[in-house]
Design an enzyme around this catalytic site. Structure first.
Site, PDB file in Angstrom:
ATOM      1  N   ARG A   1       0.830  -1.207   0.000  1.00 48.78           N
ATOM      2  CA  ARG A   1       0.000   0.000   0.000  1.00 48.78           C
ATOM      3  C   ARG A   1       0.874   1.271   0.000  1.00 48.78           C
ATOM      4  O   ARG A   1       1.759   1.405   0.859  1.00 48.78           O
ATOM      5  CB  ARG A   1      -0.902  -0.032   1.247  1.00 48.78           C
ATOM      6  CG  ARG A   1      -1.637   1.236   1.542  1.00 48.78           C
ATOM      7  CD  ARG A   1      -2.830   1.411   0.654  1.00 48.78           C
ATOM      8  NE  ARG A   1      -3.659   2.529   1.099  1.00 48.78           N
ATOM      9  CZ  ARG A   1      -4.602   3.052   0.353  1.00 48.78           C
ATOM     10  NH1 ARG A   1      -4.853   2.577  -0.861  1.00 48.78           N
ATOM     11  NH2 ARG A   1      -5.333   4.051   0.799  1.00 48.78           N
TER      12      ARG A   1
ATOM     13  N   GLU B   1     -13.974 -21.422  27.397  1.00 47.04           N
ATOM     14  CA  GLU B   1     -13.063 -22.274  28.189  1.00 47.04           C
ATOM     15  C   GLU B   1     -12.435 -21.480  29.342  1.00 47.04           C
ATOM     16  O   GLU B   1     -11.298 -21.712  29.750  1.00 47.04           O
ATOM     17  CB  GLU B   1     -12.034 -22.982  27.299  1.00 47.04           C
ATOM     18  CG  GLU B   1     -12.751 -23.899  26.295  1.00 47.04           C
ATOM     19  CD  GLU B   1     -12.020 -25.164  25.898  1.00 47.04           C
ATOM     20  OE1 GLU B   1     -11.036 -25.534  26.559  1.00 47.04           O
ATOM     21  OE2 GLU B   1     -12.475 -25.801  24.927  1.00 47.04           O
TER      22      GLU B   1
ATOM     23  N   THR C   1     -13.119 -17.317  31.020  1.00 46.57           N
ATOM     24  CA  THR C   1     -12.845 -15.932  30.622  1.00 46.57           C
ATOM     25  C   THR C   1     -11.429 -15.525  31.056  1.00 46.57           C
ATOM     26  O   THR C   1     -10.804 -16.188  31.901  1.00 46.57           O
ATOM     27  CB  THR C   1     -13.837 -14.971  31.310  1.00 46.57           C
ATOM     28  OG1 THR C   1     -13.666 -15.128  32.739  1.00 46.57           O
ATOM     29  CG2 THR C   1     -15.280 -15.271  30.932  1.00 46.57           C
ATOM     30  N   SER C   2     -10.982 -14.388  30.539  1.00 42.29           N
ATOM     31  CA  SER C   2      -9.665 -13.872  30.975  1.00 42.29           C
ATOM     32  C   SER C   2      -9.662 -13.621  32.486  1.00 42.29           C
ATOM     33  O   SER C   2      -8.640 -13.799  33.150  1.00 42.29           O
ATOM     34  CB  SER C   2      -9.335 -12.577  30.235  1.00 42.29           C
ATOM     35  OG  SER C   2      -9.109 -12.853  28.878  1.00 42.29           O
TER      36      SER C   2
HETATM   37  N1  COS Z   1      -7.444 -29.859  38.036  1.00 37.73           N
HETATM   38  C1  COS Z   1      -8.019 -30.836  38.781  1.00 37.73           C
HETATM   39  N2  COS Z   1      -8.892 -30.568  39.772  1.00 37.73           N
HETATM   40  C2  COS Z   1      -9.178 -29.271  40.005  1.00 37.73           C
HETATM   41  C3  COS Z   1      -8.606 -28.214  39.289  1.00 37.73           C
HETATM   42  C4  COS Z   1      -7.701 -28.552  38.264  1.00 37.73           C
HETATM   43  N3  COS Z   1      -7.118 -27.614  37.505  1.00 37.73           N
HETATM   44  N4  COS Z   1      -9.086 -27.040  39.742  1.00 37.73           N
HETATM   45  C5  COS Z   1      -9.934 -27.332  40.739  1.00 37.73           C
HETATM   46  N5  COS Z   1      -9.981 -28.697  40.903  1.00 37.73           N
HETATM   47  C6  COS Z   1     -10.758 -29.434  41.895  1.00 37.73           C
HETATM   48  C7  COS Z   1     -10.393 -28.952  43.286  1.00 37.73           C
HETATM   49  O1  COS Z   1      -9.270 -29.652  43.776  1.00 37.73           O
HETATM   50  C8  COS Z   1     -11.635 -29.287  44.054  1.00 37.73           C
HETATM   51  O2  COS Z   1     -11.677 -30.678  44.342  1.00 37.73           O
HETATM   52  P1  COS Z   1     -12.032 -31.235  45.815  1.00 37.73           P
HETATM   53  O3  COS Z   1     -13.442 -30.776  46.050  1.00 37.73           O
HETATM   54  O4  COS Z   1     -11.884 -32.699  45.663  1.00 37.73           O
HETATM   55  O5  COS Z   1     -11.069 -30.583  46.740  1.00 37.73           O
HETATM   56  C9  COS Z   1     -12.745 -29.023  43.052  1.00 37.73           C
HETATM   57  O6  COS Z   1     -12.138 -29.127  41.763  1.00 37.73           O
HETATM   58  C10 COS Z   1     -13.387 -27.669  43.217  1.00 37.73           C
HETATM   59  O7  COS Z   1     -12.387 -26.676  43.050  1.00 37.73           O
HETATM   60  P2  COS Z   1     -12.644 -25.145  43.478  1.00 37.73           P
HETATM   61  O8  COS Z   1     -13.059 -25.091  44.904  1.00 37.73           O
HETATM   62  O9  COS Z   1     -11.457 -24.352  43.062  1.00 37.73           O
HETATM   63  O10 COS Z   1     -13.898 -24.779  42.577  1.00 37.73           O
HETATM   64  P3  COS Z   1     -14.667 -23.407  42.354  1.00 37.73           P
HETATM   65  O11 COS Z   1     -16.110 -23.694  42.356  1.00 37.73           O
HETATM   66  O12 COS Z   1     -14.130 -22.360  43.279  1.00 37.73           O
HETATM   67  O13 COS Z   1     -14.292 -23.020  40.831  1.00 37.73           O
HETATM   68  C11 COS Z   1     -13.033 -22.161  38.993  1.00 37.73           C
HETATM   69  C12 COS Z   1     -13.026 -22.883  40.336  1.00 37.73           C
HETATM   70  C13 COS Z   1     -13.555 -20.743  39.071  1.00 37.73           C
HETATM   71  C14 COS Z   1     -11.578 -22.164  38.533  1.00 37.73           C
HETATM   72  C15 COS Z   1     -13.875 -22.990  38.002  1.00 37.73           C
HETATM   73  O14 COS Z   1     -15.238 -22.937  38.334  1.00 37.73           O
HETATM   74  C16 COS Z   1     -13.674 -22.564  36.593  1.00 37.73           C
HETATM   75  O15 COS Z   1     -12.690 -22.910  35.939  1.00 37.73           O
HETATM   76  N6  COS Z   1     -14.666 -21.805  36.046  1.00 37.73           N
HETATM   77  C17 COS Z   1     -14.676 -21.481  34.659  1.00 37.73           C
HETATM   78  C18 COS Z   1     -15.440 -22.540  33.933  1.00 37.73           C
HETATM   79  C19 COS Z   1     -15.141 -22.531  32.493  1.00 37.73           C
HETATM   80  O16 COS Z   1     -13.999 -22.480  32.054  1.00 37.73           O
HETATM   81  N7  COS Z   1     -16.195 -22.617  31.704  1.00 37.73           N
HETATM   82  C20 COS Z   1     -16.073 -22.714  30.314  1.00 37.73           C
HETATM   83  C21 COS Z   1     -16.726 -23.985  29.893  1.00 37.73           C
HETATM   84  S1  COS Z   1     -16.226 -24.557  28.365  1.00 37.73           S
HETATM   85  S2  COS Z   1     -16.807 -23.203  27.104  1.00 37.73           S
END
Ligand code: COS
Length: 387
Positions: free
Chosen positions: A267, A362, A364-365
């Site tokens: 360009r 999967e 959010t940020s």
């Molecule tokens: N790998 C394995 N286990 C995991 C883990 C990981 N990365 N992260 C958490 N866990 C386990 C924890 O150890 C806990 O197990 P126990 O109850 O046996 O101790 C359990 O999962 C619950 O974990 P936590 O208390 O951290 O859960 P929360 O409800 O606080 O949620 C977040 C954690 C916010 C990280 C989770 O809900 C999340 O990732 N949310 C976003 C969801 C998402 O990505 N959605 C998109 C769907 S696909 S489009």
């Protein structure tokens, strides 16, 4: 340290790049305009082994490593991010968790048709009231004889109307609120009714549905992993899936940068090529630098996963940085093209629309930052979320 890809990884990267250049990229604008899901492409990808790149041969896959799969997602997404997400969800979010958490019988029964691309996989976690707070999901699985009776609805499910196998999360313990009462199930298309089809800002060659499960009765062999451990399955699945979304974002960013760079070298304004102006050079240098950094983060996270090392924090960082890079790069690519960039005559406006979702799905940020904060501070996530 070795920053070179192995010979086999380069071969798979070239295979995916050549296929994408010949079979995807020339049609991407039309699929976007017509909102067309290019079903035939997935049959061709299956023929090349790319619907099960990192699945072992014995389960019908190509037997390559996880980084090779990430390279494939990057190349497909560079041509069409909608194709990228369909392959990403199918592989990372449906096939791999069955391979990781399934019994021998479940692996032999459910993985080969997915890895060979005879069936497409879907991941059903999100509900209308359970997005970032995935642990609050309400879909219920009641004990029913030996098996389960599942009832509920799910939202924003990629590829559901074309899928044959679903990884679906339901509450098996109604008395345990939150993540602990959740279990994972493997369902077939027969168990699911597709109830809606989203109109989206971008990613128009992919399909996003709402679905319902209306009292589906399934045998005990449909429970994946242990009862009450479904949330762990979901989180571990997303740890790997997020690296795939990082690769998708990287592919989109690379496509936008390549286009803007070539445009700037052609360009002419004020009597010279706009690439000779420092304002444009600085945009391109920032884009190139951020893409390099994003690529290193994404490949490192993939490498750690394939080594069997922890990758929760690294995957979250890779997705966070790559998706924000994709959003910035695609916006700047439009700016380099000026008025032309805002038109449908050039692909950069599509890249811009497609990039946005990588900061949302999967996790959010904001959720990626929460995951990283928990890891670097050694604090429980719930404490951070509430305080
Ligand atoms: N790998 C394995 N286990 C995991 C883990 C990981 N990365 N992260 C958490 N866990 C386990 C924890 O150890 C806990 O197990 P126990 O109850 O046996 O101790 C359990 O999962 C619950 O974990 P936590 O208390 O951290 O859960 P929360 O409800 O606080 O949620 C977040 C954690 C916010 C990280 C989770 O809900 C999340 O990732 N949310 C976003 C969801 C998402 O990505 N959605 C998109 C769907 S696909 S489009």
């Amino acid at each position: 340290m070795d920053f070179e890809l192995a010979t086999e990884q380069k071969e798979i990267q070239t295979l995916a790049r050549d296929f994408a250049a010949a079979e995807i990229e020339p049609h991407a604008a039309e699929w976007d305009r017509e909102h067309r899901f290019p079903k035939e492409v997935f049959g061709k990808l299956a023929g090349l082994g790319l619907m099960g790149v990192c699945v072992p041969d014995e389960y019908g896959g190509a037997g390559a490593d996880f980084l090779s799969y990430i390279l494939v997602l990057e190349e497909l997404s560079r041509a069409d991010a909608g194709v990228g997400v369909t392959v990403g969800v199918h592989t990372s979010a449906a096939t791999l968790p069955i391979l990781t958490f399934g019994t021998d019988e479940q692996r032999s029964r459910f993985v080969p048709p997915l890895a060979r691309g005879e069936l497409i996989g879907a991941f059903a976690l999100t509900e209308t009231e359970a997005g970032s707070d995935a642990g609050s999901l309400r879909t219920a699985a009641e004990a029913n004889g030996d098996g389960w009776r599942i009832t509920g609805t799910k939202q924003f499910i990629s590829t559901a109307e074309h899928a044959g196998t679903f990884l679906l999360f339901a509450r098996t313990d109604p008395d345990t609120p939150g993540a602990r009462g959740v279990s994972a199930f493997i369902l077939d298309a027969d168990h699911i009714r597709v109830t809606g089809h989203e109109e989206k800002l971008g990613l128009n060659s992919s399909v996003t549905n709402s679905i319902a499960v209306e009292g589906a009765e399934v045998a005990p062999d449909r429970l994946l992993h242990e009862e009450g451990k479904g949330f762990t399955v979901a989180m571990a699945t997303l740890d790997g899936g997020r690296i795939g979304i990082g690769a998708q974002a990287l592919g989109i960013a690379q496509a936008a940068y390549d286009f803007a760079r070539n445009y700037a070298l052609e360009r002419k304004q004020f009597g010279k090529r706009i690439a000779e102006f420092q304002a444009i050079q600085w945009k391109l240098t920032d884009m190139a630098t951020e893409i390099d950094a994003a690529r290193l983060l994404v490949y490192r996270a993939a490498w750690r996963k394939q080594q069997g090392l922890s990758h929760t924090e690294e995957g979250a960082k890779a997705k966070l940085f790559a998706s924000e890079t994709a959003r910035r790069t695609t916006g700047e690519a439009i700016q380099v093209l000026g008025g032309y960039g805002y038109t449908k005559e050039f692909p950069v406006e599509r890249y811009y629309r497609d990039a946005k979702i990588t900061e949302i799905y999967e996790g959010t940020s904001e959720i990626q930052r929460l995951v990283i904060a928990r890891s670097i501070l050694g604090l429980q996530q719930r404490a951070l979320a509430s305080g």
